[in-house]
Design an enzyme around this catalytic site. Structure first.
Site, short mmCIF file in Angstrom:
data_model
loop_
_atom_site.label_atom_id
_atom_site.label_comp_id
_atom_site.label_asym_id
_atom_site.label_seq_id
_atom_site.Cartn_x
_atom_site.Cartn_y
_atom_site.Cartn_z
N TYR A 156 0.78 -1.17 -0.03
CA TYR A 156 0.18 -0.01 0.02
C TYR A 156 0.96 1.18 0.01
CZ TYR A 156 -3.07 3.89 1.78
OH TYR A 156 -3.66 4.82 1.78
N THR A 173 -6.71 18.78 -0.98
CA THR A 173 -6.11 17.94 -2.27
C THR A 173 -7.16 17.88 -3.38
OG1 THR A 173 -4.87 16.52 -0.66
CG2 THR A 173 -5.42 15.54 -2.88
N LYS A 228 -3.36 20.92 -3.21
CA LYS A 228 -2.38 20.10 -3.48
C LYS A 228 -2.66 19.24 -4.70
CE LYS A 228 -0.11 16.24 -0.99
NZ LYS A 228 -0.57 15.04 -1.96
N HIS A 283 0.50 12.83 -6.51
CA HIS A 283 0.01 11.95 -5.39
C HIS A 283 1.07 10.81 -5.14
CE1 HIS A 283 -3.35 12.20 -2.83
NE2 HIS A 283 -3.02 10.84 -2.53
N ARG A 330 0.20 7.92 -7.42
CA ARG A 330 -0.96 6.84 -7.14
C ARG A 330 -2.30 7.27 -7.90
NH1 ARG A 330 0.51 4.27 -2.44
NH2 ARG A 330 -1.19 4.55 -0.96
N GLY A 351 8.83 11.62 -5.06
CA GLY A 351 10.22 11.14 -5.54
C GLY A 351 11.55 11.78 -4.98
N GLY A 366 7.00 12.41 1.47
CA GLY A 366 5.77 11.06 2.03
C GLY A 366 6.70 9.79 2.11
N ARG A 367 6.73 9.15 1.19
CA ARG A 367 7.32 7.56 1.43
C ARG A 367 8.71 7.81 2.01
NH1 ARG A 367 5.30 7.23 -4.17
NH2 ARG A 367 3.78 5.35 -4.43
#
Length: 382
Positions: free
Chosen positions: A27, A158, A254, A278, A281, A311, A332-333
């Site tokens: 996810y 968003t 966003k 996003h 995604r 990224g 984010g990630r």
């Protein structure tokens, strides 16, 4: 593998993969369709090179900046992301505490798993509330009023998620809230028992930003159905203009990706935009935020604060975005893998490494403060 073995983004990702059940890791890790845009987000930074200036006497480096009226000590912030207590039982509490330690901004999602009120009471650093536009206009008003009552200064709407993206990894594992796992997905949970023990030993999973307004419990409404049934795909610029006026403060969109939309955002009174797809995604095949940054800064950078996310894996990526005029860069990630790997200590280690990279790279670039970075530092390859 342990936290002390993590020295970069990829190490944290590997440790997160080791600790999370497959459906939850995927996810975080996955994107829409063929995941082309997700891969492009990082690859885009490789299309240009840094051109350093030497003999500039860089004994001290000041990383502070101001974005949407918020003074922060780092030119990076922790973007609002959903469902954080699924990744680690500390969830947004770890994220907020790590952001405060580094003096930067953090975001709380409508789909957050810790109350924005609790986080606003505990932490002095700026908090952004990210929300989605619902068909129920009364619900939109109520959520903004709740944010204002919590003392939140920055509202972030968003606009790239009026419907959910096609995330095929989740379809294969059956990932949803509540869980509807495939046999393969169940097996992945069975071989990672430590996650389940932590999940069951701590407070019950909830979505406090929504629970006061929508029944998200049991089988009543999965996250996927929330996107397809509750959100309003008819949202338009007039709707957003009314929200900007009603909020009366720092308001950010966003998911803006075109010059025309950036101009419209400035015209209706937005104080910031985040160039974002996003994290790859939503719309696969979408352009990367970094590829759009220069064009949009040239068009509206004197009227509105421009940020980007997507990224970011290195301090040099941050420098490249700042050099093209981004006021700050969203992670984010980058921090979600660290959260999943080790909770608050994981995020703090990841932020500490990123800060060290940015400081080192600023010295090597001959820049003492963020404002000294500019397009003169970059050359694009053709």
């Amino acid at each position: 593998m342990r936290l002390n073995d993590c020295h970069n983004f990829h190490d944290f990702r590997r440790l997160a993969q080791h600790r999370l059940p497959g459906p939850i890791f995927n996810y975080i890790d996955g994107g829409a369709d063929d995941e082309v845009t997700m891969r492009r987000n990082s690859a885009a930074f490789e299309t240009c090179d840094l051109v350093p200036s030497v003999l500039r006497g860089v004994s001290e480096v000041d990383l502070s900046t101001t974005v949407m009226g918020q003074k922060i000590d780092l030119p990076v912030y922790l973007s609002p992301t959903a469902l954080q207590r699924l990744f680690h039982h500390q969830g947004e509490r770890a994220t907020a505490a790590a952001a405060e330690k580094f003096g930067t901004m953090f975001g709380v999602s409508s789909l957050g798993t810790v109350s924005m009120d609790e986080l606003a009471r505990k932490h002095r650093t700026p908090q952004v509330y990210q929300f989605y536009f619902h068909k129920d206009r009364g619900l939109n008003r109520a959520m903004m009023e709740q944010a204002k009552a919590s003392g939140i200064q920055v509202m972030m709407l968003t606009v790239d998620s009026i419907t959910g993206g096609n995330r095929e990894r989740d379809l294969r594992t059956g990932f949803s809230i509540p869980f509807r796992l495939t046999l393969g997905g169940l097996y992945q949970f069975a071989i990672k028992p430590a996650w389940g023990i932590h999940y069951l030993a701590h407070e019950k999973f909830s979505l406090p930003q929504l629970d006061a307004h929508i029944d998200m419990k049991g089988d009543a409404l999965t996250i996927g159905r929330y996107f397809t049934e509750m959100l309003d795909p008819s949202m338009n610029w007039d709707d957003v203009a009314q929200m900007v006026q009603a909020w009366g403060g720092e308001f950010c969109l966003k998911g803006v990706m075109s010059v025309e939309d950036a101009r419209r955002a400035a015209d209706i009174g937005c104080t910031g935009i985040v160039l974002s797809n996003h994290g790859g995604r939503q719309l696969d095949g979408s352009r990367s935020a970094f590829d759009q940054l220069d064009e949009i800064v040239q068009a509206v950078g004197d009227r509105i604060d421009v940020m980007i996310d997507g990224g970011i894996q290195r301090g040099s990526h941050v420098l490249k975005a700042l050099s093209l005029g981004a006021k700050a860069v969203g992670l984010g990630r980058y921090y979600l893998y660290a959260l999943a790997a080790a909770g608050q200590p994981g995020i703090e280690r990841a932020l500490g490494q990123l800060k060290a990279e940015i400081v080192r790279d600023m010295r090597l670039m001959g820049a003492r403060r963020v404002a000294e970075l500019g397009p003169q530092n970059l050359r694009f390859r053709h």
